[in-house]
Design a protein around this motif. Sequence first.
Motif, PDB file in Angstrom:
ATOM      1  N   SER A  95      55.862  83.412  60.258  1.00  0.00           N
ATOM      2  CA  SER A  95      55.648  82.793  61.559  1.00  0.00           C
ATOM      3  C   SER A  95      55.934  83.818  62.647  1.00  0.00           C
ATOM      4  CB  SER A  95      56.543  81.562  61.723  1.00  0.00           C
ATOM      5  OG  SER A  95      56.239  80.879  62.924  1.00  0.00           O
ATOM      6  N   GLY A  96      55.650  83.429  63.897  1.00  0.00           N
ATOM      7  CA  GLY A  96      55.885  84.321  65.029  1.00  0.00           C
ATOM      8  C   GLY A  96      54.678  84.413  65.929  1.00  0.00           C
ATOM      9  N   GLY A 130      59.479  82.474  66.334  1.00  0.00           N
ATOM     10  CA  GLY A 130      59.546  83.087  65.014  1.00  0.00           C
ATOM     11  C   GLY A 130      60.937  83.596  64.686  1.00  0.00           C
ATOM     12  N   VAL A 143      58.649  87.623  60.104  1.00  0.00           N
ATOM     13  CA  VAL A 143      58.373  87.310  61.504  1.00  0.00           C
ATOM     14  C   VAL A 143      57.301  88.254  62.021  1.00  0.00           C
ATOM     15  CG1 VAL A 143      59.310  87.167  63.845  1.00  0.00           C
ATOM     16  CG2 VAL A 143      60.730  86.510  61.905  1.00  0.00           C
TER      17      VAL A 143
END
Length: 363
Positions: A95-96, A130, A143
């Motif tokens: 994620s991020g 993130g 991330v």
Amino acid sequence: MSSIKMRTSRAKNYINYLFLLNIVLVLTACAGQSKTSQANIDDRASADQASKENLGIQKVEGKLVKSPSNQDSAKQGIVLPQVNPLELEGTLAISGSQVVLPISQAIAQRFIQDGYPSKINLAGIDTQVGFKLFCEDKKVDIVNAVRPITSQELAACAKSGVEPINFQIATDAVTIVVSSQNSFLPNSLTRDELAKVFTVQNWSDVNPKWPKELIKRIVPAGATTGGSVDLLSQAIFQGNVSQLTNAPNTVFYDFVEQLHSEALINPYMIGFLEYASYQQNRDKVRAIAIDRVDPFLSTYPITRPLYIYADAKAIRQRSEVAGFVNYYLTYVNEEISSLGYFPVKPTVLDESKAKFLQVKGNQ
């Protein structure tokens, strides 16, 4: 005697014909079995592909990757150990930043295409979110980031026992664009001209030869900002962000599609976005160089490094995390050029590879 010879000759010919016919029938049967076997293989391949698509990764075409020769390796610098994704298992979560997401998506697709049997969850939200999921919630393994981790985020990681390690994987250019319908603006503006364009009312206030029409500024905000507002402010306003964000007739977009839509209907708009998004929408927008320096040149003044972060402990203890980071650093330069990003210098990529080897304990 001649008729006897003729009958004998015909008999021999008939025997030969039967012999050849049997051979043809045998070969035809074998060919049929071969086609049936091949059909079963293709069906299994389709089933395997369907199962991969269910993992949340889009279908991708297979790619043959040539193993580097010693001569190729010398040119590449550090060559990481070969990874076989088929031998790894365990769900990965990434994620991020939305800006970095397409790169991680491409690597994840390739990773699964090369045999990774487990699930990879990807989400594009924001670099800050993130790091929260990574440091505080411990819900993601990788991330995607458009900036280095902050001291506050480092403290949150330390509190959770997470040791974040950054790997620079690409470079992005914040690209100033106008509508493709804009016929009066040149392809390059000076910094002084851009400072006026992003603050004054009308195009004619910048140059009396330009239309006396309102300048509509489309500026990123929220989840998609990715630090681009700060970067443009530093390049044009000596870091004074409020000059940019408080200018009249400025609209803030959360999704870059809003900029693309405005460009289709308004020839008097101007905005900025990541270079990859510009490349994918060149029919809608036109890039503006700064002081005659185009955004694809190394001397362009608004660029930013892109990173992935992983936990050092996870790299040492979880083979799927170590394998994915290893794979990412090995193949990232083969993926990013088609996505509209710029590769980092070989020395920078080697630094990331050396850091990975050191963390993993290979060096």
